[in-house]
Write an enzyme that holds these catalytic residues in place. Structure first.
Site, PDB file in Angstrom:
ATOM      1  N   LYS A 121       0.829  -1.204   0.000  1.00 31.79           N
ATOM      2  CA  LYS A 121       0.000   0.000   0.000  1.00 31.79           C
ATOM      3  C   LYS A 121       0.868   1.260   0.000  1.00 31.79           C
ATOM      4  CE  LYS A 121      -3.992  -2.231   0.576  1.00 31.79           C
ATOM      5  NZ  LYS A 121      -3.478  -3.614   0.568  1.00 31.79           N
ATOM      6  N   LYS A 143      -8.663   1.385   3.500  1.00 32.74           N
ATOM      7  CA  LYS A 143      -7.951   0.111   3.395  1.00 32.74           C
ATOM      8  C   LYS A 143      -7.014  -0.069   4.582  1.00 32.74           C
ATOM      9  CE  LYS A 143      -7.262   0.741  -1.618  1.00 32.74           C
ATOM     10  NZ  LYS A 143      -6.207   0.709  -2.684  1.00 32.74           N
ATOM     11  N   ARG A 176      -5.040  -5.119 -13.062  1.00 29.36           N
ATOM     12  CA  ARG A 176      -3.823  -5.686 -12.504  1.00 29.36           C
ATOM     13  C   ARG A 176      -2.853  -5.829 -13.681  1.00 29.36           C
ATOM     14  NH1 ARG A 176      -2.070  -8.946  -8.442  1.00 29.36           N
ATOM     15  NH2 ARG A 176      -2.849  -7.185  -7.212  1.00 29.36           N
ATOM     16  N   ARG A 182     -10.180  -6.504 -13.571  1.00 27.53           N
ATOM     17  CA  ARG A 182     -10.935  -7.206 -12.532  1.00 27.53           C
ATOM     18  C   ARG A 182     -12.196  -6.403 -12.232  1.00 27.53           C
ATOM     19  NH1 ARG A 182      -6.205  -7.805  -8.168  1.00 27.53           N
ATOM     20  NH2 ARG A 182      -6.412  -5.552  -8.333  1.00 27.53           N
ATOM     21  N   ARG A 210     -15.347  -4.156  -4.532  1.00 31.80           N
ATOM     22  CA  ARG A 210     -13.988  -4.680  -4.684  1.00 31.80           C
ATOM     23  C   ARG A 210     -13.858  -5.508  -5.953  1.00 31.80           C
ATOM     24  NH1 ARG A 210     -13.805  -8.007   0.707  1.00 31.80           N
ATOM     25  NH2 ARG A 210     -15.821  -8.585  -0.212  1.00 31.80           N
ATOM     26  N   ASP A 247      -1.724  -2.119  -9.532  1.00 30.30           N
ATOM     27  CA  ASP A 247      -3.159  -1.948  -9.698  1.00 30.30           C
ATOM     28  C   ASP A 247      -3.425  -0.525 -10.147  1.00 30.30           C
ATOM     29  OD1 ASP A 247      -3.456  -4.535  -8.847  1.00 30.30           O
ATOM     30  OD2 ASP A 247      -3.942  -3.992  -6.780  1.00 30.30           O
ATOM     31  N   GLU A 271      -1.956   0.559  -6.090  1.00 30.50           N
ATOM     32  CA  GLU A 271      -1.125  -0.341  -5.294  1.00 30.50           C
ATOM     33  C   GLU A 271       0.020  -0.888  -6.146  1.00 30.50           C
ATOM     34  OE1 GLU A 271      -3.061  -3.481  -3.139  1.00 30.50           O
ATOM     35  OE2 GLU A 271      -4.676  -2.182  -2.433  1.00 30.50           O
ATOM     36  N   ASN A 318       2.074  -4.369  -5.881  1.00 30.84           N
ATOM     37  CA  ASN A 318       2.085  -5.669  -5.197  1.00 30.84           C
ATOM     38  C   ASN A 318       3.361  -6.428  -5.544  1.00 30.84           C
ATOM     39  OD1 ASN A 318      -0.907  -5.900  -4.120  1.00 30.84           O
ATOM     40  ND2 ASN A 318      -1.007  -5.042  -6.185  1.00 30.84           N
TER      41      ASN A 318
END
Length: 322
Positions: free
Chosen positions: A128, A164, A214, A228, A236, A276, A284, A286
């Protein structure tokens, strides 16, 4: 290239979804190339007085539900016995995982493996918080444990606010709050544990109803992506939270974001990353065990795991040549 010994620090192999799991796809690709695949869990890692070692299983894998692996042998082996180590334990990134990133570097007189991703990079790149290095790429964002600051931020975002947990994963604990939501104070109090833990608050991006992207990067280069799309009754898009994967088309803005991130990712040895993107915003970065490889392969007609193994083999060859 001569066969390599490739290790995977991961969650229990018994629990993987063979038709979805990105780590399993990497294992299959390594085996396809003739490399030996070893697997171990975080709890099997230890320091033996001179170096890090783990109880490792030499396995063969197959995409066959219910009988997707066989154990050929199992024995304690030093981490330095591996040519490559994928650190792919799923979040949360807790104290035990951070300890593991330190242990695997302790190879004594042996040579450390090529890490994907580098332990120091994993320690530094909270999924994050790392994106906060690029505030101009992000939606309006706050990170704080102070309730008045969060409540004021929520009240000022007419389109809504996403909250979050800083150490959250797989969509867990993510809340949408409107500017006039009477649950706001209670939700903030709950997520911050009474003002003791910081959370991330971001201005809601309406384009999120069409899905978030993503985008998978290998050595800083985009190699595939997945859109997504959240279900009608959820905000979400995470596939673990019921999001539906669809083909993603990378825009010039997406490529600009990737280009901005590339130098820092490469410098930190973050070879396999999933970012993301919501609308035109980075949300984000990841790095721990980014998912989406299997879906990107199916939707984009690519083989992301092959690109990752290409990089791993190249890094081993470059090290041998030094």
């Amino acid at each position: 290239m001569a066969p390599l010994t490739i290790g995977f620090l991961m969650d229990p192999l018994e629990t993987v979804r063979v038709d979805h799991d990105s780590t399993f796809a990497l294992m299959l690709e390594a085996q396809k190339r003739g490399h030996q695949v070893r697997y171990f869990e975080q709890g099997w890692l230890r320091f033996n007085g001179t170096c890090a070692e783990a109880r490792m299983r030499h396995v063969t894998v197959r995409r066959e539900l219910g009988r997707h692996f066989d154990i050929l042998d199992e024995a304690p082996r030093p981490v330095s016995s591996l040519d490559v180590l994928f650190m792919r334990k799923d979040p949360p990134v807790d104290a035990e995982f951070l300890h593991a990133t330190q242990l695997v570097e302790l190879c004594g007189t042996g040579r450390p493996p090529v890490f994907i991703n580098e332990p120091a990079g994993l320690r530094d790149a909270n999924e994050k918080l790392f994106s906060l290095r690029y505030p101009d790429l992000m939606p309006d964002t706050r990170v704080t444990s102070e309730l008045p600051v969060l409540l004021d931020f929520i009240a000022r975002n007419a389109a809504g606010t996403i909250l979050k947990p800083v150490d959250g994963f797989a969509g867990k604990g993510i809340l949408f709050l409107s500017a006039t939501d009477r649950n706001a104070r209670s939700a903030v109090d709950m997520l911050t544990r009474g003002g003791r833990e910081a959370v991330m608050a971001q201005a809601y991006i309406p384009e999120s109803r069409q899905g978030d992207k993503r985008i998978l990067l290998v050595d800083g280069e985009p190699v595939g992506g997945v859109l997504r799309v959240p279900s009608d009754d959820d905000h979400r898009g995470n596939m673990a939270a019921g999001g539906v994967p669809q083909k993603a088309v990378l825009t010039p803005r997406d490529l600009e974001i990737c280009e901005r991130l590339k130098p820092e990712l490469v410098k930190r040895g973050l070879r396999l990353v999933g970012i993301d993107v919501l609308g035109t915003y980075l949300t984000e970065v990841n790095v721990t065990s980014p998912t989406g490889l299997v879906e990107a392969n199916q939707l984009d007609d690519v083989c992301v795991e092959a690109k990752v193994l290409d990089v791993a083999e190249r890094l081993v060859a470059e090290r041998a040549a030094r």
